[in-house]
Motif scaffolding. Structure first.
Motif, PDB file in Angstrom:
ATOM      1  N   GLY A 179       0.791  -1.233   0.000  1.00 23.70           N
ATOM      2  CA  GLY A 179       0.000   0.000   0.000  1.00 23.70           C
ATOM      3  C   GLY A 179       0.815   1.271   0.000  1.00 23.70           C
ATOM      4  N   GLY A 180       2.046   1.200  -0.491  1.00 26.31           N
ATOM      5  CA  GLY A 180       2.871   2.403  -0.548  1.00 26.31           C
ATOM      6  C   GLY A 180       3.243   2.941   0.816  1.00 26.31           C
ATOM      7  N   ALA A 181       3.394   2.034   1.780  1.00 28.70           N
ATOM      8  CA  ALA A 181       3.713   2.457   3.148  1.00 28.70           C
ATOM      9  C   ALA A 181       5.060   3.169   3.215  1.00 28.70           C
ATOM     10  N   ALA A 195       0.922  -1.396  12.252  1.00 30.29           N
ATOM     11  CA  ALA A 195       2.162  -1.638  11.501  1.00 30.29           C
ATOM     12  C   ALA A 195       1.834  -2.074  10.072  1.00 30.29           C
ATOM     13  N   PRO A 196       2.505  -1.496   9.072  1.00 30.39           N
ATOM     14  CA  PRO A 196       2.244  -1.881   7.674  1.00 30.39           C
ATOM     15  C   PRO A 196       2.685  -3.321   7.398  1.00 30.39           C
ATOM     16  N   LYS A 197       2.012  -3.953   6.437  1.00 28.85           N
ATOM     17  CA  LYS A 197       2.370  -5.314   6.037  1.00 28.85           C
ATOM     18  C   LYS A 197       3.403  -5.273   4.909  1.00 28.85           C
ATOM     19  N   ALA A 198       4.085  -6.399   4.727  1.00 28.65           N
ATOM     20  CA  ALA A 198       5.127  -6.450   3.695  1.00 28.65           C
ATOM     21  C   ALA A 198       5.119  -7.807   3.003  1.00 28.65           C
ATOM     22  N   THR A 199       5.569  -7.820   1.753  1.00 32.43           N
ATOM     23  CA  THR A 199       5.732  -9.059   0.983  1.00 32.43           C
ATOM     24  C   THR A 199       7.150  -9.097   0.423  1.00 32.43           C
ATOM     25  N   ALA A 200       7.551 -10.283  -0.039  1.00 29.99           N
ATOM     26  CA  ALA A 200       8.899 -10.421  -0.605  1.00 29.99           C
ATOM     27  C   ALA A 200       8.851 -11.250  -1.882  1.00 29.99           C
ATOM     28  N   LYS A 201       9.704 -10.886  -2.825  1.00 32.20           N
ATOM     29  CA  LYS A 201       9.857 -11.636  -4.071  1.00 32.20           C
ATOM     30  C   LYS A 201      11.320 -12.001  -4.257  1.00 32.20           C
ATOM     31  N   ASP A 202      11.521 -13.198  -4.860  1.00 29.94           N
ATOM     32  CA  ASP A 202      12.885 -13.675  -5.079  1.00 29.94           C
ATOM     33  C   ASP A 202      13.100 -13.961  -6.558  1.00 29.94           C
ATOM     34  N   ASN A 203      14.350 -13.884  -6.996  1.00 31.78           N
ATOM     35  CA  ASN A 203      14.647 -14.135  -8.405  1.00 31.78           C
ATOM     36  C   ASN A 203      14.452 -15.594  -8.798  1.00 31.78           C
ATOM     37  N   VAL A 251      11.219   0.013   9.416  1.00 30.20           N
ATOM     38  CA  VAL A 251      10.284   1.139   9.473  1.00 30.20           C
ATOM     39  C   VAL A 251      10.426   1.776  10.857  1.00 30.20           C
ATOM     40  N   THR A 252      10.611   3.087  10.878  1.00 30.34           N
ATOM     41  CA  THR A 252      10.771   3.818  12.142  1.00 30.34           C
ATOM     42  C   THR A 252       9.468   4.533  12.488  1.00 30.34           C
ATOM     43  N   VAL A 253       9.049   4.357  13.734  1.00 29.83           N
ATOM     44  CA  VAL A 253       7.820   5.010  14.208  1.00 29.83           C
ATOM     45  C   VAL A 253       8.184   5.898  15.402  1.00 29.83           C
ATOM     46  N   VAL A 254       7.964   7.192  15.242  1.00 27.05           N
ATOM     47  CA  VAL A 254       8.259   8.153  16.311  1.00 27.05           C
ATOM     48  C   VAL A 254       6.946   8.541  16.988  1.00 27.05           C
TER      49      VAL A 254
END
Length: 269
Positions: A179-181, A195-203, A251-254
């Motif tokens: 979502g462009g976090a 907290a934003p979610k994340a995905t990963a891609k591999d070659n 990701v840093t949260v202040v």
């Protein structure tokens, strides 16, 4: 003897010779016609047309080979016959084409001199007549008979090959925030934050799992960010592929300090 008499004798001799040749031709023609009518097939057997007896031994009649009156199945003069005709197909795993042990593909199997071929032909590798496919032979990986180049799934994981040999994977997965976090957040004290979610891609690997850890301002792992407590929090995302290449983003949260209560001023009576 006069010249006239000599000419008459030569003419007579020529006529006699011509008659002889003509007679021979007629006799030969009759003999050939007679030979064609010597045999015939009766009740599935080749017999002598006159005596009605079965023809003994091998005999070719109307392009069909007979043995002792029956259509022959077997090898005769180096060629294989089935029911009297030159055979195309398999006999005890031997491939024949028009009676001869042949080279070529029959029903998806490649044969050489009638036998399923094992070896290389035109850079294509065969084993028992079939192209090597998704198999490794002597350290070389083959696809459709050819040394593999590209990415293929082997034992549940993707492997990169070049000319049949595996290429070492040194490239780490790429983690992307959904979502462009953003990578830095400023949150007001007491404000809700997820907290934003994340995905990963591999070659190479089809799926890569992302794990998440949250650290409080003191560096201890916590379950969630308490926005009523001011400080700098870190959300770290980790990913690792099957070749153990690792990736990480933070990701840093202040969380801002709480604002002091504004005093209430009342008018003097």
């Amino acid at each position: 003897m006069t010249k006239f008499a000599q000419k008459m004798i030569k003419s007579a001799a020529a006529l006699a010779l011509g008659a002889s040749v003509l007679t021979t031709a007629v006799v030969s023609g009759d003999a050939s016609a007679s030979a064609k009518t010597t045999c015939k097939v009766s009740h599935g057997k080749l017999i002598n047309a006159k005596s009605k007896k079965v023809i003994a031994g091998f005999k070719m009649f109307n392009s069909v080979l007979y043995k002792n009156g029956k259509k022959f199945t077997g090898v005769y003069k180096g060629k294989y016959y089935k029911q009297g005709e030159l055979y195309t197909g398999l006999v005890k795993k031997i491939y024949f084409k028009k009676g001869v042990k042949a080279n070529g593909t029959f029903k998806g199997v490649y044969y050489k001199y009638g036998k399923p071929f094992t070896g290389e032909k035109g850079h294509v590798h065969f084993k028992n007549g079939k192209k090597l496919n998704h198999v490794t032979v002597k350290g070389i990986y083959y696809i459709n008979g050819v040394r593999a180049t590209g990415v293929y799934e082997v034992n549940g994981k993707n492997v990169q090959f070049k000319n049949g040999k595996a290429v070492a994977d040194h490239k780490a997965p790429v983690i992307t925030l959904e979502g462009g976090a953003k990578k830095i957040y400023k949150v007001k004290n007491g404000e809700e934050f997820t907290a934003p979610k994340a995905t990963a891609k591999d070659n190479l690997d089809k799926t890569v799992t992302v794990t998440t850890k949250i650290f409080n301002p003191q560096g201890k792992v916590i379950d969630h960010i308490d926005t009523t407590v001011a400080g700098i929090y870190k959300i770290k995302y980790y990913a690792k592929d099957l070749a153990f290449n690792k990736a990480k983003i933070t990701v840093t949260v202040v969380v801002e300090p709480a604002k002091p209560d504004t005093p209430v001023v009342t008018a003097d009576k």
